[in-house]
Enzyme design. Structure first.
Site, PDB file in Angstrom:
ATOM      1  N   GLU A 198       3.137   6.045  -9.355  1.00  0.00           N
ATOM      2  CA  GLU A 198       3.387   6.352  -7.950  1.00  0.00           C
ATOM      3  C   GLU A 198       4.669   5.650  -7.533  1.00  0.00           C
ATOM      4  O   GLU A 198       4.799   4.427  -7.678  1.00  0.00           O
ATOM      5  CB  GLU A 198       2.234   5.865  -7.071  1.00  0.00           C
ATOM      6  CG  GLU A 198       1.009   6.740  -7.121  1.00  0.00           C
ATOM      7  CD  GLU A 198      -0.065   6.292  -6.141  1.00  0.00           C
ATOM      8  OE1 GLU A 198       0.165   5.296  -5.404  1.00  0.00           O
ATOM      9  OE2 GLU A 198      -1.128   6.913  -6.104  1.00  0.00           O
ATOM     10  N   ASP A 220      -0.057   0.181   4.857  1.00  0.00           N
ATOM     11  CA  ASP A 220       0.274  -0.826   3.861  1.00  0.00           C
ATOM     12  C   ASP A 220       0.162  -2.237   4.411  1.00  0.00           C
ATOM     13  O   ASP A 220       0.494  -2.508   5.573  1.00  0.00           O
ATOM     14  CB  ASP A 220       1.690  -0.604   3.332  1.00  0.00           C
ATOM     15  CG  ASP A 220       1.796   0.655   2.497  1.00  0.00           C
ATOM     16  OD1 ASP A 220       0.993   0.786   1.556  1.00  0.00           O
ATOM     17  OD2 ASP A 220       2.656   1.502   2.780  1.00  0.00           O
ATOM     18  N   TYR A 245      -7.571  10.584  -4.380  1.00  0.00           N
ATOM     19  CA  TYR A 245      -7.277   9.154  -4.262  1.00  0.00           C
ATOM     20  C   TYR A 245      -8.331   8.548  -3.330  1.00  0.00           C
ATOM     21  O   TYR A 245      -8.339   8.821  -2.138  1.00  0.00           O
ATOM     22  CB  TYR A 245      -5.873   8.964  -3.687  1.00  0.00           C
ATOM     23  CG  TYR A 245      -5.349   7.545  -3.700  1.00  0.00           C
ATOM     24  CD1 TYR A 245      -6.054   6.493  -3.116  1.00  0.00           C
ATOM     25  CD2 TYR A 245      -4.124   7.246  -4.289  1.00  0.00           C
ATOM     26  CE1 TYR A 245      -5.570   5.206  -3.125  1.00  0.00           C
ATOM     27  CE2 TYR A 245      -3.612   5.955  -4.287  1.00  0.00           C
ATOM     28  CZ  TYR A 245      -4.345   4.936  -3.698  1.00  0.00           C
ATOM     29  OH  TYR A 245      -3.857   3.662  -3.699  1.00  0.00           O
TER      30      TYR A 245
END
Length: 272
Positions: A49, A60, A174
């Site tokens: 990735e 994040d 994911y």
């Protein structure tokens, strides 16, 4: 069958789980990112990735936020990242996934972005802040260019969302292991294995686990029941501790190699 499908098919025949490291493009600079990508592949990465830095990376934690800030300060742009992918593709067939936020893709122009990404050698797009319900505009162009659109699920995802991701997603699912942002963690939620089994009831796509994997032991645990382990923050932290560029590259390869060694030979305990 594209590179992502081929890789998961190969690993399935071998009884192995994919290791997918994440790095931010342009951290510390794009030339070094190229060397890091090569080191990750040599170390045993199965897919990679490649993060597109963004000024407001809401999903994040502090580690990847710092990486994005460093990359942006170096003038990293989406166009320059695609040039990096094009260069890397001359010597590598490892599947590459662009991991980013919708704003940079939209500002670049979705038609232009997907055309250039496909031509450069990108295999999949994971747009972390674009839910499947709102992905139609992007998906019309990713589908047209043969790019996999990869979607996220989380512990809070209900059956309706799981079915939707199963119907619209490509490449792999994911699964976000925790409710929160990216970052290395000491432990996972106790029912992670059962959560992955729940997702598998609705999809034949491989299911990967990310957000929080930081040690070989954790990677091996995930390898025992999932199809992929995604590792980002812990890898970036390992590189942050390096004294120079060469050491960053070496640490990246060594870190991935330790994870991959731990994952190989793990007995699968897959609940379907």
């Amino acid at each position: 069958m594209n590179r992502i499908d081929e890789k998961f098919s190969l690993l399935r025949r071998r009884g192995e789980t994919a290791l997918i490291p994440f790095v931010t493009a342009g951290d510390p600079d794009l030339d070094t990112t190229y060397e890091i990508l090569r080191a990750l592949e040599r170390g045993g990465a199965d897919l990679i990735e490649l993060g597109v830095p963004f000024s407001d990376p809401m999903a994040d934690g502090p580690t990847i936020q710092r990486a994005s800030e460093r990359a942006l300060k170096k003038g990293t742009s989406l166009a320059r990242i695609l040039n990096l992918v094009r260069k890397f593709r001359r010597d590598s067939e490892i599947p590459l996934i662009l991991f980013g936020y919708y704003n940079p893709f939209l500002r670049y122009g979705l038609k232009r972005f997907t055309r250039q990404a496909s031509a450069a050698g990108v295999d999949g797009i994971l747009c972390v802040d674009l839910p499947p319900e709102e992905s139609g505009e992007l998906k019309q162009w990713t589908d047209a260019r043969g790019l996999d659109t990869i979607f996220l699920l989380a512990p809070t995802s209900d059956v309706g969302r799981i079915r939707l991701v199963a119907r619209q997603g490509q490449g792999f699912v994911y699964y976000v292991s925790v409710t929160g942002v990216t970052g290395a963690r000491r432990r996972f939620e106790n029912n992670l294995h059962a959560q992955i089994a729940r997702v598998r009831r609705y999809t034949s796509l491989p299911v990967g686990v990310g957000f929080g994997i930081s040690t070989p032991e954790q990677a091996a645990l995930v390898a025992s029941f999932a199809d992929a382990a995604v590792v980002g923050s812990a890898l970036i932290e390992a590189m942050e501790k390096a004294g120079g560029v060469r050491e960053k590259v070496e640490r990246a390869g060594q870190f991935v190699a330790r994870l991959k060694r731990a994952m190989k030979g793990v007995s699968k305990n897959v609940i379907r």
